[in-house]
Design a protein around this motif. Structure first.
Motif, PDB file in Angstrom:
ATOM      1  N   GLU A   1      37.730  41.556  28.722  1.00 42.97           N
ATOM      2  CA  GLU A   1      36.471  42.019  29.315  1.00 42.97           C
ATOM      3  C   GLU A   1      35.369  41.887  28.290  1.00 42.97           C
ATOM      4  O   GLU A   1      35.510  42.324  27.152  1.00 42.97           O
ATOM      5  CB  GLU A   1      36.585  43.498  29.701  1.00 42.97           C
ATOM      6  N   VAL A   2      34.271  41.243  28.707  1.00 43.84           N
ATOM      7  CA  VAL A   2      33.161  41.048  27.776  1.00 43.84           C
ATOM      8  C   VAL A   2      31.848  41.465  28.437  1.00 43.84           C
ATOM      9  O   VAL A   2      31.615  41.177  29.619  1.00 43.84           O
ATOM     10  CB  VAL A   2      33.066  39.573  27.319  1.00 43.84           C
ATOM     11  N   TYR A   3      31.035  42.144  27.673  1.00 43.68           N
ATOM     12  CA  TYR A   3      29.717  42.576  28.160  1.00 43.68           C
ATOM     13  C   TYR A   3      28.620  42.011  27.280  1.00 43.68           C
ATOM     14  O   TYR A   3      28.778  41.911  26.061  1.00 43.68           O
ATOM     15  CB  TYR A   3      29.623  44.106  28.121  1.00 43.68           C
TER      16      TYR A   3
ATOM     17  N   ILE B   1      25.477  43.738  31.112  1.00 39.92           N
ATOM     18  CA  ILE B   1      25.969  42.665  31.989  1.00 39.92           C
ATOM     19  C   ILE B   1      27.449  42.420  31.724  1.00 39.92           C
ATOM     20  O   ILE B   1      27.858  42.156  30.597  1.00 39.92           O
ATOM     21  CB  ILE B   1      25.186  41.351  31.754  1.00 39.92           C
ATOM     22  N   ASN B   2      28.234  42.518  32.771  1.00 40.25           N
ATOM     23  CA  ASN B   2      29.672  42.321  32.652  1.00 40.25           C
ATOM     24  C   ASN B   2      29.989  40.841  32.884  1.00 40.25           C
ATOM     25  O   ASN B   2      30.105  40.377  33.997  1.00 40.25           O
ATOM     26  CB  ASN B   2      30.372  43.204  33.698  1.00 40.25           C
TER      27      ASN B   2
ATOM     28  N   ALA C   1      35.196  41.161  22.269  1.00 40.17           N
ATOM     29  CA  ALA C   1      35.633  41.634  23.575  1.00 40.17           C
ATOM     30  C   ALA C   1      35.569  43.157  23.602  1.00 40.17           C
ATOM     31  O   ALA C   1      35.760  43.813  22.584  1.00 40.17           O
ATOM     32  CB  ALA C   1      37.053  41.181  23.844  1.00 40.17           C
ATOM     33  N   LYS C   2      35.282  43.690  24.794  1.00 44.30           N
ATOM     34  CA  LYS C   2      35.282  45.146  24.910  1.00 44.30           C
ATOM     35  C   LYS C   2      36.709  45.630  25.170  1.00 44.30           C
ATOM     36  O   LYS C   2      37.123  46.672  24.684  1.00 44.30           O
ATOM     37  CB  LYS C   2      34.370  45.570  26.056  1.00 44.30           C
TER      38      LYS C   2
ATOM     39  N   THR D   1      32.364  34.010  38.555  1.00 42.51           N
ATOM     40  CA  THR D   1      31.680  35.228  38.104  1.00 42.51           C
ATOM     41  C   THR D   1      32.594  36.174  37.324  1.00 42.51           C
ATOM     42  O   THR D   1      32.778  37.341  37.673  1.00 42.51           O
ATOM     43  CB  THR D   1      31.043  35.992  39.289  1.00 42.51           C
ATOM     44  N   GLY D   2      33.143  35.638  36.254  1.00 40.27           N
ATOM     45  CA  GLY D   2      33.880  36.482  35.323  1.00 40.27           C
ATOM     46  C   GLY D   2      35.313  36.799  35.697  1.00 40.27           C
ATOM     47  O   GLY D   2      35.941  37.646  35.070  1.00 40.27           O
TER      48      GLY D   2
END
Ligand SMILES: Nc1ncnc2c1ncn2[C@@H]1O[C@H](COP(=O)(O)OP(=O)(O)OP(=O)(O)O)[C@@H](O)[C@H]1O
Ligand SMILES: [Mg+2]
Lengths: 236, 315
Positions: free
Chosen positions: A10-12, A16-17, A55-56, A211-212
């Motif tokens: 997961e990256v922000y 914005i995700n 990365a989160k 979209t991610g």
């Protein structure tokens, strides 16, 4: 054990995700294509793997080693090279200097010279233009320089971000041939492409990013015949 | 003619000191992409470090120079780490304001510990004979004391002091060395790579933070050398000693094309010569105005400065 394992990434960017928990793996010796539309998160994925972005959540393992928190300048020495989107050659420096920067983390002069010879053999045009500053090369030549520069680190895996972007059809074919050749000599390839048709034609497997999120995955040949893929990415 | 040569050599010597300072500005700007307005105050700290060292009875000049260089190098690296690194991705204005803050901090620390009373700096060449003396119609004498000269009853037409000679030679040696370092060593190439594209440099395995630290270290070490040379030629040392040379060197860096190393060298030297000549032939009051006038004219003709590179558009 896969060479590269991505789990729940997961990256922000601020709020914005950009990546919403993606998982995939790349086996030793494969060409893996990562395809998706503009803004799907392909570049973000590659940047996170090499460590340009943090990365989160999630983990990244290279040959079993957790590299989630390794900064970009350390992942190179671990055998990962990255050909960035838009080539990003050092325009003011000569072709030769660019290539030598690719070998920045290596010590043995003789081995570096040997790799340089290999790169020159693969890209004769770079040899001809070795004294020229990189900024004066054509787009296709710059792409070759970016690839040659990445090869100079003698990577076990090479990440390529849209190598065919902005190139004429002739150059595009040449670039894809070169990717296949690089792979044949034992380098694993993670290839991000908008040109899904070409990418799927040389890849073993592929993942489709939207979209991610990874929405589809499978053998490249299967995906090529998948109705959804055909419609959205192959323009059929 | 001889007086013109005398102004020219003084200008050259002042200019080479500006060039050393300008190199620090331009390298930090090129690689860390920030204007380090505290750079001038590093000079002042270098001056005090050398002054304090030399005012002890046991410290020889060379050791004082080493102490000054060490103090400034450490200070530059620490300032970068503490004040600028946390702002690496902050807007440029925030970084600029921080740099101005650091500048005031250094001046105020100097005020507190050294007071505002000017200190008289002992020249590193104190007691040495002048580099060259020329008497009208005679061949020049080198390294000869006035008292030892065969024409000691005459007034020399031209004297080039040891300080002037030292400033010029030391600066030339440093500039040649720095140019070789940047273009021939791996660390130098890493600097050039970071200057162009930090992200791509990281992808080569270059430690960007380390490279920026090295840049600050080199810039500050050069500032220390400049400090000792400058205070030897102009021996008044106060907490504000660094600000005017700092500003002039910044102008020199812009003049030469900020970010360009040869540009800083050329810009610094030209600036010193322009300053001295305009003081000598026009007016010492408006020499700064002339300096800026020249800068404006140059920037109108060449907006990127004399050696400035065209700004590269990223693909
Ligand atoms: N530095 C950034 N700051 C904020 N948002 C960003 C940043 N970089 C990317 N994004 C956003 O993250 C999302 C994914 O971007 P990314 O560049 O990874 O897409 P991509 O798949 O590589 O697209 P393209 O095919 O156009 O290169 C996009 O919505 C983009 O707007
Ligand atoms: Mg992209």
């Amino acid at each position: 054990m896969a060479l590269l394992e991505i789990e729940g990434l997961e990256v922000y960017y601020g709020s914005i995700n950009a990546l919403k928990g993606i998982s995939f793996n790349v086996e030793q010796g494969e060409i893996i294509a990562l395809i998706g539309a503009n803004g799907a998160g392909k570049t973000t994925t590659l940047h996170t793997i090499t460590g340009l972005i943090r990365a989160k959540q999630g983990t990244i393992r290279l040959a079993g080693k957790d590299i989630t928190k390794s900064p970009a300048h350390k992942t190179v020495a671990m055998g990962m090279a990255h050909v960035p989107e838009g080539r990003r050659v050092f325009a003011q420096l000569s072709v030769y200097e660019n290539l030598m920067l690719g070998a920045y983390t290596r010590k043995d002069k003789a081995e570096i010279a040997e790799t340089l010879e290999h790169v020159y053999e693969r890209f004769p045009r770079l040899k001809e233009r070795r004294r020229q500053s990189a900024g004066t090369l054509s787009g296709g030549e710059q792409q070759m320089l970016a690839m040659g520069r990445a090869l100079m680190s003698k990577p076990s895996i090479i990440l390529m971000d849209e190598p065919s972007m902005g190139l004429s059809p002739l150059y595009v074919s040449e670039i894809f041939d070169i990717i296949t050749e690089i792979n044949k000599t034992g380098t694993t390839v993670l290839l991000v492409e908008q040109n899904a048709k070409k990418a799927l034609s040389i890849a073993n497997r592929a993942y489709v990013l939207e979209t991610g999120k990874i929405v589809l995955s499978g053998n490249a040949s299967e995906l090529m015949n998948n109705e959804q893929v055909k419609k959205a990415y192959l323009g059929e | 003619m001889l007086s013109f040569i005398s102004y020219l050599t003084s200008g050259l010597s002042l200019g080479s000191i500006y060039a050393l300072i300008a190199l620090g500005y331009t390298m930090v700007y090129g690689i860390a992409k920030m204007l380090n307005f505290a750079h001038g105050d590093i000079i002042m700290v270098g001056g005090y470090a050398a002054f304090i060292a030399m005012s002890t009875s046991w410290c020889p000049v060379w050791l004082a120079l080493i102490i000054s260089v060490t103090v400034c190098t450490v200070l530059g690296v620490v300032i970068e780490k503490v004040a600028y690194r946390p702002l690496r991705s902050a807007p440029p204005l925030a970084v600029l304001i921080t740099a101005i803050g650091v500048s005031y901090l250094l001046q105020n620390i100097a005020l507190l510990t050294q007071t505002a009373t000017p200190k008289t700096f002992k020249s590193v060449a104190a007691g040495a004979p002048p580099f060259m003396i020329v008497y009208e119609g005679e061949p020049p004498l080198f390294f000869t004391r006035l008292s030892d000269s065969p024409y000691k009853n005459l007034t020399p037409a031209l004297t080039v002091s040891m300080e002037t000679f030292l400033s010029i030679t030391v600066s030339i040696v440093i500039m040649v060395g720095l140019t070789l370092f940047i273009n021939k060593t791996k660390a130098g190439k890493a600097m050039l790579a970071c200057a162009e594209d930090r992200g791509a440099a990281q992808l080569m395995g270059i430690n960007v933070n380390g490279t920026i630290s090295l840049t600050f270290a080199i810039g500050s070490a050069l500032a220390a050398v400049a400090a000792v040379l400058m205070c030897s030629a102009y021996p008044q040392l106060t907490p504000y000693t660094g600000s005017m040379p700092g500003i002039r060197a910044f102008v020199a860096a812009v003049f030469g094309g900020i970010g360009s190393i040869p540009g800083a060298m050329i810009g610094g030297i030209l600036l010193g010569i322009i300053e001295l000549l305009s003081k000598a032939y026009i007016s010492s009051q408006i020499s700064d105005a002339i300096l800026f006038l020249v800068l404006i004219v140059v920037l109108i003709i060449r907006p990127t400065g004399i050696m400035g590179k065209k700004i590269n558009e990223k693909v």
